[in-house]
Design a protein around this motif. Structure first.
Motif, short mmCIF file in Angstrom:
data_model
loop_
_atom_site.label_atom_id
_atom_site.label_comp_id
_atom_site.label_asym_id
_atom_site.label_seq_id
_atom_site.Cartn_x
_atom_site.Cartn_y
_atom_site.Cartn_z
N UNK A 18 14.84 12.09 15.62
CA UNK A 18 14.92 10.48 15.74
C UNK A 18 13.56 10.09 15.06
N UNK A 19 13.44 9.18 14.29
CA UNK A 19 12.15 8.48 13.93
C UNK A 19 11.72 7.26 14.28
N UNK A 20 10.61 6.81 14.63
CA UNK A 20 10.05 5.75 14.96
C UNK A 20 9.88 4.83 13.90
N UNK A 21 10.72 3.61 13.97
CA UNK A 21 10.46 2.68 12.88
C UNK A 21 10.68 1.33 13.63
N UNK A 22 10.57 0.55 12.84
CA UNK A 22 10.65 -1.07 13.16
C UNK A 22 11.81 -1.64 12.48
N UNK A 23 12.56 -2.65 13.00
CA UNK A 23 13.61 -3.14 12.39
C UNK A 23 13.36 -4.67 12.02
N UNK A 24 13.72 -5.14 10.86
CA UNK A 24 13.82 -6.60 10.79
C UNK A 24 14.95 -7.00 9.72
N UNK A 25 15.64 -7.86 9.93
CA UNK A 25 16.77 -8.67 9.18
C UNK A 25 17.71 -7.30 8.87
N UNK A 26 18.07 -6.28 9.77
CA UNK A 26 18.98 -5.33 9.55
C UNK A 26 18.10 -4.21 8.41
N UNK A 27 17.03 -4.22 8.01
CA UNK A 27 16.14 -3.20 7.37
C UNK A 27 15.14 -2.72 8.30
N UNK A 28 15.10 -1.40 8.16
CA UNK A 28 14.24 -0.45 8.95
C UNK A 28 12.81 -0.18 7.87
N UNK A 29 11.77 -0.04 8.69
CA UNK A 29 10.32 0.04 8.06
C UNK A 29 9.52 1.04 8.78
N UNK A 30 9.06 1.67 8.06
CA UNK A 30 7.89 2.64 8.67
C UNK A 30 6.64 1.84 9.03
N UNK A 31 6.02 2.38 9.78
CA UNK A 31 4.60 1.72 10.39
C UNK A 31 3.62 2.14 9.10
N UNK A 32 2.94 0.66 8.48
CA UNK A 32 2.33 0.84 7.36
C UNK A 32 0.62 0.24 7.88
N UNK A 33 -0.31 0.92 7.31
CA UNK A 33 -1.70 0.64 7.57
C UNK A 33 -2.46 0.53 6.24
N UNK A 34 -3.31 -0.32 6.47
CA UNK A 34 -4.23 -0.37 5.07
C UNK A 34 -5.07 0.55 5.45
N UNK A 35 -5.48 1.13 4.16
CA UNK A 35 -6.36 2.43 4.33
C UNK A 35 -7.84 1.62 4.31
N UNK A 36 -8.68 1.75 5.13
CA UNK A 36 -9.75 1.20 5.41
C UNK A 36 -10.99 1.85 4.77
N UNK A 37 -11.96 1.31 4.35
CA UNK A 37 -13.14 2.15 3.70
C UNK A 37 -13.77 3.09 4.66
N UNK A 38 -14.12 4.28 4.24
CA UNK A 38 -14.95 5.25 5.12
C UNK A 38 -14.04 5.93 5.89
N UNK A 39 -12.67 5.66 6.07
CA UNK A 39 -11.72 6.51 6.79
C UNK A 39 -10.85 7.25 6.04
N UNK A 40 -10.59 8.67 6.29
CA UNK A 40 -9.36 9.12 5.55
C UNK A 40 -8.22 8.65 5.86
N UNK A 41 -6.93 9.11 5.34
CA UNK A 41 -5.57 8.35 5.73
C UNK A 41 -5.25 8.63 6.94
N UNK A 42 -5.60 10.21 7.40
CA UNK A 42 -5.08 10.42 8.66
C UNK A 42 -5.78 9.52 9.69
N UNK A 43 -7.27 9.26 9.66
CA UNK A 43 -7.89 8.60 10.60
C UNK A 43 -7.35 7.12 10.54
N UNK A 44 -6.92 6.54 9.24
CA UNK A 44 -6.66 5.11 9.29
C UNK A 44 -5.29 5.06 10.18
N UNK A 45 -4.33 6.22 9.89
CA UNK A 45 -2.99 5.96 10.61
C UNK A 45 -3.21 6.25 12.10
N UNK A 46 -3.99 7.07 12.54
CA UNK A 46 -4.28 7.43 13.91
C UNK A 46 -4.88 6.17 14.51
#
Length: 126
Positions: A18-46
């Motif tokens: 099973x996968x962690x998602x959020x639901x809105x209006x019967x649609x599922x979404x992954x967690x999204x984050x804006x990549x921050x300057x000076x951070x790798x993608x991994x550091x951003x999502x963590x």
């Protein structure tokens, strides 16, 4: 701005993922984050998982990294799993996530979400 996506995989009692998602209006979404300057993608999502979800990221293990296309954007998708944590802690984490609007769903339920994601990308590391 470039975005980074993440989810946590949980194996249910039948052995199905099973996968962690959020639901809105019967649609599922992954967690999204804006990549921050000076951070790798991994550091951003963590950082997003820690700050937005309140989870201890030291309990997570990276299981998969993929590049996907979401709404014509190249996005790094990180799939985490929980390491060896006590059943009580796992239960508390799930309850906390549900209070924040997140749920764990089987891939079959997420077909609508998965059709919006092009999984043909290859991993890239920044």
């Amino acid at each position: 701005m470039k975005q980074v996506a993440g989810t946590i995989m949980l194996i249910d009692k039948t052995g199905a993922p099973k996968f962690l998602v959020t639901e809105s209006a019967a649609d599922y979404h992954l967690m999204l984050a804006d990549q921050e300057d000076g951070r790798t993608p991994l550091a951003t999502i963590l950082a997003a998982i820690k700050d937005q979800l309140g989870l201890n990221v030291n309990d997570l293990r990276l299981g998969e990294l993929s590049n996907v296309i979401i709404e014509d954007q190249d996005v790094s998708l990180f799939v985490f799993e929980w390491g060896n944590i006590a059943a009580q802690q796992l239960s508390e984490n799930i309850t906390s996530l549900q209070a924040k609007g997140y749920t764990f769903e089987h891939p079959k339920t997420l077909r609508g979400l998965l059709t919006q994601i092009d999984m043909s990308g290859v991993p890239h590391f920044n």
